[in-house]
Design an enzyme around this catalytic site. Sequence first.
Site: not given
Lengths: 491, 99
Positions: A81, A156, A180
């Site tokens: 990420k 997310s 997330s």
Amino acid sequence: MRNELLDMGCRQLRDEIAAGQVKSVAATEAVFEAVEKYEETIGAYISTFRKQAIAKANEVDEKITAGKKVGLLAGVPIAVKDNMCTAFGATTCASKILENFHAPYNATVIEKLLAADAVIVGKTNMDEFAMGSSTETSGFRRTVNPWDTSRVPGGSSGGSAAAVAGRLCFAALGSDTGGSIRQPASFCGVVGLKPTYGRVSRYGLVAFGSSLDQIGPLTRTVGDCALMMNVIAGYDQADSTSVDEETAPVCDYLEKLDEPIENLKIAIVPQFNAGADEQVQKALRDAVGTYKELGAEIIEVDMPHLDYAVAAYYVIATAEASSNLARYDGVHYGHRTDNASDYIEVYSKSRAEGFGKEVKRRIMLGTYTLSSGYYDAYYLKALKVRNLIRSDFTDVFEKCDCIMTPVSPTTAFKLGEKVDDPLTMYLSDVYTIAANLAGVPAISIPCGFDEKELPIGLQFLAPAFSEDRLLRIARMFEKQTDWHKKKPVIS
Amino acid sequence: MQKKISRAQVRNVAKLSRLELTESEVKEFSGQLSAILGYMEKMNKLDTDNVEPLAHCLPISNCFREDAVRESLGTEKTLANAPQRDGDFFKVPKIIDSL
């Protein structure tokens, strides 16, 4: 034609690479061919590192040919990420304010991946600063769900989940402040683990809610998740909130993975689950049936304070965010406005130009609840409610091994559906945020599909530092079912 | 029950946050923050008089390390991302007008 290599699990791929049967270069090339073909549709990545990845793959292949020892992820293409600092490429957090930020060091998890001989293929899209549940707040691009490209991948860590589900990497790292990792894993039909707070070093993870943030893996199977944990878990002197091995030893998460937990006792919270869509509830009932067949005992419990988790969470998370994001001042790094007439405007205009709307909204909320006159009513109150929520967990874990809940009240929703309604978006985190407030580990695993053929996720929460048992509980279900073997057809 | 956050309050919080907001953002946030804070007030239904606040869930308290000299980032790396620099310094607008 799709390259069959791409469907291989991390463990199998690693073993075949280590045995010289498959070249890491071949696996890495296969990933980049898939990226070339599908990335325009999926939008999982903010940046990719083809040249560097192939070079690393070659290096691993040469090590193997030379008979040298290789790491746990030898030659396996992994995505991370874009809120984890890398000393190569940019680290943007999907925010315009960090568009050109080049971190001067690697996050500890990046160092660990590299030391395990993983091949880092790229950095994945996310909600800006990890604030969101759909990846739609990204300042750069849209990520879609590989199962239905008109829908969100969740967030997310939506880019990581979409990349794993869409075979654009073999596994990925995400971060989880309020769900997330688990919610996008559930929306994309993959496995996602939020470890216990303190289990994985946060050094080099761009801070959002520092008492809640935790890095964890997104993978296609529970076994691959255990393998990733073997690489990333452990004490780190650079993170003062990382827990030492004396307090909580790290174990080999693969060692006993296939051994079922004897006399397994699972708690469900009926009043809490009632809020989920009927098809999600049905999948949960089916899962209860599966565990009963395996001999598990299911007990019903009451967790009276869970109903307040969303309220407490959004006070605490935004308060911490407003403080953490004060560092974006247009002076040390990040975007700086061209239109400042004095130093105050360097701050206020740089931040206005650099941050997206959701980030601004959360900074505003956090600043408000921390401000004079409101601190006690909101922030202090939320910390007390947090304690009550943690007590709920302590009480329930005296009676059972784990708690089983849905991951999300719905399956993946349509792009744009909730983007203008922040409160509704926040409420969709209802099942995941309690784990962050209580600091306990939680996993999402695939447990079925709804009538639109969208994946449904099943969540387990377990006591702090019991990831080994949590993974074994999840593995028991995986062995009995085929959900994890389904894969999306990207149109 | 719902607490309305006025536009003036929004402007004040924006000032504290060092965020320049447009008038349409002020209007939008006034409505949205009111709704969100209104939702948060459900916490008031809980009696927390005898509950300690919980800031984090770690089983550890203070973390110390040896106070030993270690390598640090160095000037060049530290300044590499500076939007504006002047030699070995971060450059900012003049803060004091006249001396």
